[in-house]
Write a protein that holds these residues in place. Structure first.
Motif, PDB file in Angstrom:
ATOM      1  N   LEU A 266       1.297   4.067  -3.046  1.00 49.06           N
ATOM      2  CA  LEU A 266       0.866   5.454  -2.509  1.00 49.06           C
ATOM      3  C   LEU A 266       2.019   6.389  -3.287  1.00 49.06           C
ATOM      4  O   LEU A 266       1.835   7.287  -3.739  1.00 49.06           O
ATOM      5  N   ILE A 267       3.358   6.045  -2.921  1.00 45.04           N
ATOM      6  CA  ILE A 267       4.245   6.947  -3.344  1.00 45.04           C
ATOM      7  C   ILE A 267       4.437   6.827  -4.480  1.00 45.04           C
ATOM      8  O   ILE A 267       4.912   7.713  -5.150  1.00 45.04           O
TER       9      ILE A 267
ATOM     10  N   LEU B  80      -2.633  12.455  -0.325  1.00 44.06           N
ATOM     11  CA  LEU B  80      -2.682  12.456  -1.678  1.00 44.06           C
ATOM     12  C   LEU B  80      -4.146  12.795  -2.230  1.00 44.06           C
ATOM     13  O   LEU B  80      -4.128  13.650  -3.086  1.00 44.06           O
TER      14      LEU B  80
ATOM     15  N   PRO C 295       4.113  12.768   1.093  1.00 43.95           N
ATOM     16  CA  PRO C 295       4.733  12.475  -0.564  1.00 43.95           C
ATOM     17  C   PRO C 295       5.200  13.803  -1.003  1.00 43.95           C
ATOM     18  O   PRO C 295       5.967  13.654  -1.692  1.00 43.95           O
TER      19      PRO C 295
ATOM     20  N   TRP D 136      -0.386   9.193   4.343  1.00 47.34           N
ATOM     21  CA  TRP D 136      -0.059   9.574   2.774  1.00 47.34           C
ATOM     22  C   TRP D 136      -1.239   9.544   1.976  1.00 47.34           C
ATOM     23  O   TRP D 136      -1.634  10.317   1.144  1.00 47.34           O
TER      24      TRP D 136
ATOM     25  N   PHE E 134       0.848  -1.151  -0.091  1.00 44.49           N
ATOM     26  CA  PHE E 134       0.086   0.158  -0.063  1.00 44.49           C
ATOM     27  C   PHE E 134       0.823   1.393   0.093  1.00 44.49           C
ATOM     28  O   PHE E 134       0.598   2.048  -0.683  1.00 44.49           O
ATOM     29  N   LEU E 135       1.845   1.089   0.838  1.00 46.56           N
ATOM     30  CA  LEU E 135       2.798   2.374   1.045  1.00 46.56           C
ATOM     31  C   LEU E 135       3.495   2.635  -0.343  1.00 46.56           C
ATOM     32  O   LEU E 135       3.531   3.754  -0.979  1.00 46.56           O
TER      33      LEU E 135
ATOM     34  N   ASP F 125      -4.305  14.478  -5.961  1.00 47.27           N
ATOM     35  CA  ASP F 125      -3.433  13.506  -6.669  1.00 47.27           C
ATOM     36  C   ASP F 125      -4.541  12.335  -6.979  1.00 47.27           C
ATOM     37  O   ASP F 125      -4.139  11.756  -7.769  1.00 47.27           O
TER      38      ASP F 125
ATOM     39  N   ARG G 180       2.313   6.528  -6.921  1.00 45.40           N
ATOM     40  CA  ARG G 180       1.380   7.203  -7.583  1.00 45.40           C
ATOM     41  C   ARG G 180       2.021   8.541  -7.726  1.00 45.40           C
ATOM     42  O   ARG G 180       1.658   9.316  -8.649  1.00 45.40           O
ATOM     43  N   LYS G 181       2.250   9.099  -6.585  1.00 46.21           N
ATOM     44  CA  LYS G 181       2.780  10.488  -6.349  1.00 46.21           C
ATOM     45  C   LYS G 181       3.667  10.654  -7.225  1.00 46.21           C
ATOM     46  O   LYS G 181       4.119  11.704  -8.044  1.00 46.21           O
TER      47      LYS G 181
END
Lengths: 142, 362
Positions: free
Chosen positions: A33-34, B143, A126, B139, A29-30, B148, A36-37
């Protein structure tokens, strides 16, 4: 803050999709997320769930920067740093630690093994991580 | 210790005097003249009295000296002292009880060390295990707030912002617990380096803006120092200290009030003050405000949540920077917390020398 980011020369390179990053993070998951950013910002990101996998990906094609967790199944982040130091090919890749450890000893150990910076996941958003990556890339390559 | 006040010397003098008296008494009983007396007992008698007294003093005081030596070693922290003496008299009993006590001390000391190790391990593991899912929440909420994940409307933003702040609060609590356990162990490490101090304070103010907005509190930052001023500090610890003080100021203000952060430079020192117009600190409780886990009674009434750790940690951080922290307060009128840090470069050497970790006896 956005203006500051875009004023860095590195922003243009990122926009052209020419900056490659590798992230080693075991929590899916982490990682998602990162990534994606980072992808949204224009980075080309390759992911690995273990240190072994990360080293393999980097040997195939060296990235401009590695984001590295410490507590991983198998090789730890420290082991990965050590392995990189021993390899002519990987030695020069800058590493930013991205971990939830972060006491003085851990930070010092990572830095003594060549890590450029140490970001604690729970303390950075992020967006802040992206800013820091851009700053480091800018210092190193521009 | 002067000679005459030693127990051994007293026993010696006492028995010596007793024996000499005995000799004189014997002389009287035998109706001796002074001449006969000296002929009969002579120097030999007196000498024998001396030697006997010496032996007596030695025999009586030896076990006591041994006991004293063992007790001293325990007091100095060496609890592995073997105390053995085969005697059936009162001194033997004393030794027996003393060994029992020594064993007790040793066991409880070992238990204490083991417990504190387990505790700090538990805190470390718990903190790390909690931080990972909390990071994921942080996070993903961020986002969404940053757009995002697509556009969001105002109502959604408001709710997400509140969720984000709640999550930040848990993260801060966990950091506080981790910091406390490190302070207790004497391993609260600092990473001192040249820091643009205004940036660290600014970051804490920015991070508190959303919480202030949710509570309807206005937050302002008066910068009376140059932006490029660099001092030797631990950036993230200073951030934590300011954050902890600000958190109280906002939390214990009423909606519509203002919290002012001010950074200034006076006499070579960075001075930061955080002023609120909130509930204040009751006069009787002011001396306890920097104690760990302490929360003022009116603070608990206003807000049940809170760990009582914030100011304790802030004080520890400021003092490690060679600075001081204090406050002025009036109930229902507000509180002003202020701290200063030397802006010179030489303090770091001083503070390393004076650094005495809590829980480590030197």
């Amino acid at each position: 803050m956005d203006q500051k980011q875009n004023s860095l020369p590195v922003a243009r390179a990122v926009e052209k999709n020419s900056v490659k990053l590798v992230i080693v993070e075991d929590d899916k998951f982490l990682r998602d997320l990162i990534i994606r950013k980072l992808s949204g910002e224009g980075f080309l990101v390759k992911e690995a769930a273990t240190g072994e996998e990360g080293l393999e990906i980097m040997r195939e094609e060296a990235p401009q920067l590695l984001l590295l967790d410490i507590l991983l199944p198998g090789l730890s982040g420290y082991d990965v740093l050590e392995a990189m130091q021993k390899s002519e090919q990987l030695k020069s890749i800058p590493v930013v630690m991205l971990s939830n450890l972060g006491q003085k000893e851990e930070v010092e150990r990572a830095k003594s093994l060549g890590a450029k910076d140490f970001l604690i996941k729970a303390k950075y958003t992020p967006g802040e991580i992206v800013t820091r990556i851009k700053e480091i890339l800018d210092e190193l390559y521009m | 210790m002067p000679f005459y006040s030693s127990f051994a010397a007293r026993v010696f003098l006492f028995s010596c005097a007793a024996m000499l008296l005995l000799l004189v008494a014997a002389g009287f009983l035998m109706q001796m003249t002074a001449r006969e007396f000296f002929l009969f007992f002579g120097i030999g008698g007196i000498g024998a009295a001396f030697i006997l007294s010496f032996l007596l003093a030695y025999i009586i005081t030896r076990p006591i000296l041994k006991l004293a030596k063992a007790a001293r070693r325990i007091a100095e922290g060496d609890s592995s002292v073997p105390v053995d003496m085969e005697r059936n008299d009162e001194i033997g009993q004393l030794f027996h009880f003393f060994s029992g006590t020594a064993k007790h001390v040793r066991e409880s000391r070992e238990r204490e060390i083991a417990l504190s190790q387990i505790k700090s391990q538990f805190v470390m593991v718990a903190a790390h295990q909690l931080r990972t899912p909390l990071s994921a929440l942080k996070w993903s909420l961020r986002l969404m707030l940053d757009g995002d994940m697509g556009e969001i409307n105002e109502k959604q933003r408001e709710f997400l912002e509140q969720s984000y702040q709640t999550n930040e609060h848990i993260i801060r609590l966990i950091n506080d617990f981790l910091d406390i356990s490190r302070i207790e162990e004497g391993r609260f490490g600092f990473q001192f380096q040249k820091t643009k101090i205004l940036d660290s304070i600014q970051k804490a103010v920015e991070a508190s803006t959303a919480q202030a907005a949710i509570r309807g509190v206005r937050l302002s930052f008066v910068k009376d120092i140059p932006a490029e001023l660099e001092i030797i500090a631990d950036e993230s610890r200073i951030y934590t200290a300011v954050m902890n003080i600000l958190d109280n100021a906002i939390r214990y203000s009423n909606a519509g009030e203002e919290v002012v952060v001010r950074a200034a430079l006076t006499q070579g020192k960075l001075e930061v003050s955080i002023t609120d117009k909130g509930i204040g600190i009751p006069e009787k409780e002011r001396s306890k405000i920097f104690s760990r886990f302490y929360r003022a009674s009116n603070a608990i009434r206003k807000q049940t949540e809170g760990s009582g750790l914030g100011l304790f940690i802030a004080k520890n951080i400021i003092e490690h920077h060679g600075g001081t922290i204090g406050f002025t307060s009036e109930e229902q009128k507000g509180t002003r917390v202020f701290f200063n840090i030397p802006a010179g470069e030489d303090f770091i050497k001083k503070q390393e020398k004076s650094y005495q970790p809590i829980g480590e006896v030197k």
